[in-house]
Scaffold this motif. Structure first.
Motif, PDB file in Angstrom:
ATOM      1  N   GLU A   1       0.821  -1.205   0.000  1.00  0.00           N
ATOM      2  CA  GLU A   1       0.000   0.000   0.000  1.00  0.00           C
ATOM      3  C   GLU A   1       0.858   1.259   0.000  1.00  0.00           C
ATOM      4  OE1 GLU A   1      -4.292   0.555   1.778  1.00  0.00           O
ATOM      5  OE2 GLU A   1      -2.774   0.453   3.371  1.00  0.00           O
ATOM      6  N   GLU A   2       1.886   1.281   0.832  1.00  0.00           N
ATOM      7  CA  GLU A   2       2.792   2.430   0.878  1.00  0.00           C
ATOM      8  C   GLU A   2       3.482   2.627  -0.479  1.00  0.00           C
ATOM      9  OE1 GLU A   2       7.040   3.342   2.962  1.00  0.00           O
ATOM     10  OE2 GLU A   2       5.479   2.493   4.247  1.00  0.00           O
ATOM     11  N   GLY A   3       3.900   1.524  -1.087  1.00  0.00           N
ATOM     12  CA  GLY A   3       4.550   1.603  -2.388  1.00  0.00           C
ATOM     13  C   GLY A   3       3.612   2.127  -3.464  1.00  0.00           C
ATOM     14  N   LEU A   4       2.372   1.657  -3.443  1.00  0.00           N
ATOM     15  CA  LEU A   4       1.398   2.120  -4.435  1.00  0.00           C
ATOM     16  C   LEU A   4       1.108   3.608  -4.274  1.00  0.00           C
ATOM     17  CD1 LEU A   4      -1.016  -0.936  -4.439  1.00  0.00           C
ATOM     18  CD2 LEU A   4       0.420  -0.176  -6.346  1.00  0.00           C
ATOM     19  N   LEU A   5       0.994   4.063  -3.053  1.00  0.00           N
ATOM     20  CA  LEU A   5       0.766   5.495  -2.821  1.00  0.00           C
ATOM     21  C   LEU A   5       1.964   6.308  -3.290  1.00  0.00           C
ATOM     22  CD1 LEU A   5      -0.993   5.311   0.657  1.00  0.00           C
ATOM     23  CD2 LEU A   5      -2.054   5.763  -1.574  1.00  0.00           C
ATOM     24  N   GLY A   6       3.164   5.788  -3.087  1.00  0.00           N
ATOM     25  CA  GLY A   6       4.364   6.453  -3.579  1.00  0.00           C
ATOM     26  C   GLY A   6       4.446   6.439  -5.091  1.00  0.00           C
ATOM     27  N   LEU A   7       3.927   5.376  -5.683  1.00  0.00           N
ATOM     28  CA  LEU A   7       3.964   5.229  -7.132  1.00  0.00           C
ATOM     29  C   LEU A   7       3.087   6.266  -7.827  1.00  0.00           C
ATOM     30  CD1 LEU A   7       5.446   3.297  -9.008  1.00  0.00           C
ATOM     31  CD2 LEU A   7       3.424   1.838  -9.006  1.00  0.00           C
TER      32      LEU A   7
ATOM     33  N   MET B   1      -2.526 -10.148  -9.227  1.00  0.00           N
ATOM     34  CA  MET B   1      -1.869  -8.874  -8.906  1.00  0.00           C
ATOM     35  C   MET B   1      -0.431  -8.871  -9.408  1.00  0.00           C
ATOM     36  SD  MET B   1      -3.100  -8.056  -4.983  1.00  0.00           S
ATOM     37  CE  MET B   1      -2.121  -6.547  -4.865  1.00  0.00           C
ATOM     38  N   GLU B   2       0.246  -9.980  -9.177  1.00  0.00           N
ATOM     39  CA  GLU B   2       1.639 -10.123  -9.582  1.00  0.00           C
ATOM     40  C   GLU B   2       1.791  -9.990 -11.105  1.00  0.00           C
ATOM     41  OE1 GLU B   2       4.793 -13.078  -7.615  1.00  0.00           O
ATOM     42  OE2 GLU B   2       3.433 -14.048  -9.018  1.00  0.00           O
TER      43      GLU B   2
ATOM     44  N   GLU C   1      -4.954   4.701 -13.269  1.00  0.00           N
ATOM     45  CA  GLU C   1      -5.987   3.677 -13.258  1.00  0.00           C
ATOM     46  C   GLU C   1      -5.445   2.341 -12.739  1.00  0.00           C
ATOM     47  OE1 GLU C   1      -5.273   5.625 -15.856  1.00  0.00           O
ATOM     48  OE2 GLU C   1      -7.105   6.698 -16.314  1.00  0.00           O
ATOM     49  N   TYR C   2      -4.231   2.004 -13.120  1.00  0.00           N
ATOM     50  CA  TYR C   2      -3.633   0.746 -12.659  1.00  0.00           C
ATOM     51  C   TYR C   2      -3.297   0.822 -11.172  1.00  0.00           C
ATOM     52  CZ  TYR C   2      -3.179  -0.482 -17.592  1.00  0.00           C
ATOM     53  OH  TYR C   2      -3.430  -0.759 -18.918  1.00  0.00           O
ATOM     54  N   VAL C   3      -2.795   1.964 -10.747  1.00  0.00           N
ATOM     55  CA  VAL C   3      -2.474   2.134  -9.324  1.00  0.00           C
ATOM     56  C   VAL C   3      -3.760   2.044  -8.502  1.00  0.00           C
ATOM     57  CG1 VAL C   3      -1.526   3.692  -7.582  1.00  0.00           C
ATOM     58  CG2 VAL C   3      -0.383   3.461  -9.798  1.00  0.00           C
ATOM     59  N   SER C   4      -4.828   2.683  -8.963  1.00  0.00           N
ATOM     60  CA  SER C   4      -6.117   2.615  -8.265  1.00  0.00           C
ATOM     61  C   SER C   4      -6.635   1.184  -8.206  1.00  0.00           C
ATOM     62  CB  SER C   4      -7.148   3.513  -8.954  1.00  0.00           C
ATOM     63  OG  SER C   4      -6.787   4.857  -8.828  1.00  0.00           O
ATOM     64  N   LEU C   5      -6.519   0.488  -9.304  1.00  0.00           N
ATOM     65  CA  LEU C   5      -6.947  -0.908  -9.345  1.00  0.00           C
ATOM     66  C   LEU C   5      -6.152  -1.754  -8.352  1.00  0.00           C
ATOM     67  CD1 LEU C   5      -8.673  -3.132 -10.703  1.00  0.00           C
ATOM     68  CD2 LEU C   5      -6.837  -3.359 -12.380  1.00  0.00           C
ATOM     69  N   LEU C   6      -4.855  -1.534  -8.296  1.00  0.00           N
ATOM     70  CA  LEU C   6      -4.011  -2.287  -7.365  1.00  0.00           C
ATOM     71  C   LEU C   6      -4.300  -1.913  -5.912  1.00  0.00           C
ATOM     72  CD1 LEU C   6      -0.739  -2.289  -9.452  1.00  0.00           C
ATOM     73  CD2 LEU C   6      -1.974  -4.336  -8.679  1.00  0.00           C
ATOM     74  N   LEU C   7      -4.654  -0.670  -5.646  1.00  0.00           N
ATOM     75  CA  LEU C   7      -5.053  -0.289  -4.291  1.00  0.00           C
ATOM     76  C   LEU C   7      -6.355  -0.990  -3.898  1.00  0.00           C
ATOM     77  CD1 LEU C   7      -4.135   3.497  -4.286  1.00  0.00           C
ATOM     78  CD2 LEU C   7      -3.208   1.748  -2.732  1.00  0.00           C
ATOM     79  N   GLN C   8      -7.293  -1.078  -4.829  1.00  0.00           N
ATOM     80  CA  GLN C   8      -8.532  -1.812  -4.567  1.00  0.00           C
ATOM     81  C   GLN C   8      -8.239  -3.292  -4.353  1.00  0.00           C
ATOM     82  OE1 GLN C   8     -11.321  -1.038  -7.752  1.00  0.00           O
ATOM     83  NE2 GLN C   8     -11.097   1.170  -7.534  1.00  0.00           N
TER      84      GLN C   8
END
Length: 116
Positions: free
Chosen positions: A24-30, A69-70, A86-93
């Motif tokens: 989650e931290e990585g995705l937010l940073g991304l 996910m991988e 869109e991909y980051v949002s999808l991965l956060l979901q």
């Protein structure tokens, strides 16, 4: 002789919580640094660790879900996909769903139909 896996399960769930936090931290940073390959690799490693460890314990729903996910993360890391919001949002979901799957496994219940 029966082996008590409950201690190992506890370690698995503790480690999975740490991996989820890192994902989650990585995705937010991304979102702020979409070209940061180190972040993508860190996120990928977290998902990969959860996938592998869940497979050892027979948590097949978790294994299958993190595999998907991988695959998306691999496509972002190696191409052909670019890191888009869109991909980051999808991965956060997906991370939220993974958290729900892990909680269900920890409680020994089946995931809800909405999650599965």
């Amino acid at each position: 002789m029966q082996v008590d896996l409950s201690e190992f399960h506890a370690v698995f769930f503790d480690e999975s919580a740490e991996h989820l936090a890192a994902i989650e931290e990585g995705l937010l940073g991304l979102e702020a640094a979409p070209q940061d390959l180190d972040l993508i690799n860190r996120i990928f490693r977290g998902a990969h660790s959860i996938k592998g460890n869940s497979g050892m314990f027979g948590f097949n729903d978790i294994t299958s879900f993190t595999h998907v996910m991988e695959n998306l993360l691999a496509s972002l890391r190696e191409g052909p996909l670019a890191v888009l919001t869109e991909y980051v949002s999808l991965l956060l979901q997906a991370t939220d769903v993974l958290r729900t799957l892990l909680a269900a496994a920890q409680q020994g219940t089946a995931p809800s139909d909405q999650t599965a």
